[in-house]
Scaffold this active site. Structure first.
Site, PDB file in Angstrom:
ATOM      1  N   ASP A 153       4.668  21.883  18.963  1.00 17.44           N
ATOM      2  CA  ASP A 153       3.569  22.233  18.056  1.00 17.44           C
ATOM      3  C   ASP A 153       2.296  22.394  18.881  1.00 17.44           C
ATOM      4  OD1 ASP A 153       1.828  22.593  15.984  1.00 17.44           O
ATOM      5  OD2 ASP A 153       2.093  20.613  15.094  1.00 17.44           O
ATOM      6  N   GLU A 155      -1.126  23.741  19.421  1.00 16.25           N
ATOM      7  CA  GLU A 155      -2.230  24.250  18.606  1.00 16.25           C
ATOM      8  C   GLU A 155      -3.484  24.417  19.474  1.00 16.25           C
ATOM      9  OE1 GLU A 155      -2.753  22.158  14.881  1.00 16.25           O
ATOM     10  OE2 GLU A 155      -0.601  21.796  14.689  1.00 16.25           O
ATOM     11  N   TYR A 231      -0.778  26.861   5.440  1.00 17.83           N
ATOM     12  CA  TYR A 231      -1.706  26.021   4.679  1.00 17.83           C
ATOM     13  C   TYR A 231      -2.974  25.842   5.511  1.00 17.83           C
ATOM     14  CZ  TYR A 231       1.443  22.869   7.307  1.00 17.83           C
ATOM     15  OH  TYR A 231       2.255  22.295   8.255  1.00 17.83           O
TER      16      TYR A 231
END
Length: 392
Positions: A153, A155, A231
């Protein structure tokens, strides 16, 4: 000659009829196969939340991603450093593996990075040597904790994120990093001789900026699937109310940061196979206070606060008694709550919006869904709605 022509025409007609019947049968079988498709349900669980992992209902869950592992000295590690004041423990992973007694098909992965712990990715991906070091550490982490794979992940590649190091080289280096990790996971399986396929997945941003900084047409070769974080379209950086996980654009599309439909489209258009994509669903809302009120027209209005995260479990009960009224944006296919007394606005997910998202996911041919995160919906209101819609 005339009789031969008649016989020939009769043969053609018979052949055409048989071919038509065969095609009809195939179509029926395909439809039956689609209706029986097993969709993925990937549940992120936060190791830094004070939650009893043994209580997780895995009956409708296919994968659990434990959040998070960290990167230290260029290696993926299980880190005991606290997040939000809570420590993480290797016992969490043992408890999650124990859930396989209830669901033998369950896959348990550890997710590396996240918003807070993505600082080491760019350096770890920088060279062939650093990528090999990182990849070996991923395989070791999977092996030591008896996991089914690893989730990255980052980011985000070539973006600053939470104050991270980043380089334009990240774009290519991320692909090479995934290739290296895939090779080391395959080597682990070969070394152990158990013919196991270890999973490699990633979480991706939902906007075009993310997609433009990742080689989507290349990385899918090394991934089993990806989870799009559809989201936080309106989030903790905004003092304006808005949908944080709308399926489609609202009527006033000029205010929309993004939409689920757009997020899927930009991934697919960039070359990532739609059948390897999981749609992200939030089990939390975004709350704004001190919102401007113009005849209860409070969507896309200024607020005194940013859109802070709030667990679904913390606001969904007794909504009406708490002074909230539920509204539905027919264009965005998304709900929101408004309390005129408190001047408070909440963007969130509910059973109706989940129904529309699952229907879209099936029609679009996606692999399944992902949600963040389990403990935010500990009464399973949203999870039950999700599993129910997937079974239809």
């Amino acid at each position: 000659m005339k009789h031969r022509i008649i016989y020939f025409l009769a043969f053609v007609a018979l052949f055409s009829m048989l071919a038509c019947n065969s095609k009809t049968k195939t179509t029926t079988q395909d439809q039956s196969s689609n209706s029986e498709k097993e969709y993925m349900v990937v549940a992120y669980v936060a190791g830094y939340r004070n939650f009893d992992f043994t209580s997780i209902d895995v009956s409708g869950i296919t994968h659990i991603n434990y959040a998070f592992g960290n990167i230290r000295n260029g290696e993926a590690v299980f880190d005991s450093t606290k997040i939000d004041g809570q420590g993480l423990s290797p016992e969490d992973l043992a408890e999650l593996n124990g859930l396989k007694a209830k669901n033998p098909k369950l896959n348990v992965l550890i997710s590396i990075g996240g918003w807070s712990w993505s600082k080491g990715f760019s350096d770890a991906a920088l060279s062939e040597e650093s990528r090999l070091k990182f990849a070996k550490s991923c395989a070791t982490l999977v092996d030591v904790h008896n996991l089914d794979g690893i989730d990255l992940d980052w980011e985000y590649p070539n973006q600053i994120g939470a104050g991270n190091a980043y380089r334009k080289e990240d774009v290519r280096n991320f692909t090479l990093m995934l290739k290296a990790v895939r090779e080391q996971l395959d080597l682990l399986a070969k070394t152990k001789g158990d013919e196991k396929h270890y999973l490699l997945t990633i979480a991706t941003g939902a906007d075009k900026t993310y997609v433009d900084n990742v080689e989507m047409a290349e990385i899918h070769k090394y991934l089993d699937f990806l989870n799009i974080m559809t989201y936080d379209f309106y989030n903790g950086h905004h003092k304006t109310t808005g949908h944080h996980s709308n399926l489609k654009a609202s009527a006033d599309a000029g205010f929309d940061m993004n939409s689920v439909v757009n997020a899927i489209d930009v991934h697919v258009n960039a070359g990532f196979p739609v059948e390897k994509i999981n749609l992200g669903i939030p089990f939390y809302g975004r709350i704004w206070k001190g919102v401007e009120n113009e005849n209860n027209e409070v969507l896309f209005k200024k607020a005194e606060t940013i859109g802070s995260g709030i667990d679904y479990a913390d606001f969904y009960q007794n909504i009406n008694a708490n002074g909230y009224t539920r509204y539905w944006d027919e264009n965005a296919l998304a709900p929101y709550l408004w309390s005129p007394e408190e001047r408070t606005f909440i963007s969130y997910e509910d059973e109706e919006s989940i129904q529309y998202k699952v229907d879209f996911m099936k029609k679009r041919g996606l692999a399944g869904v992902m949600f963040w995160e389990y403990s935010a919906d500990h009464d399973k209101t949203l999870l039950n709605a999700l599993v129910s819609e997937l079974s239809k």
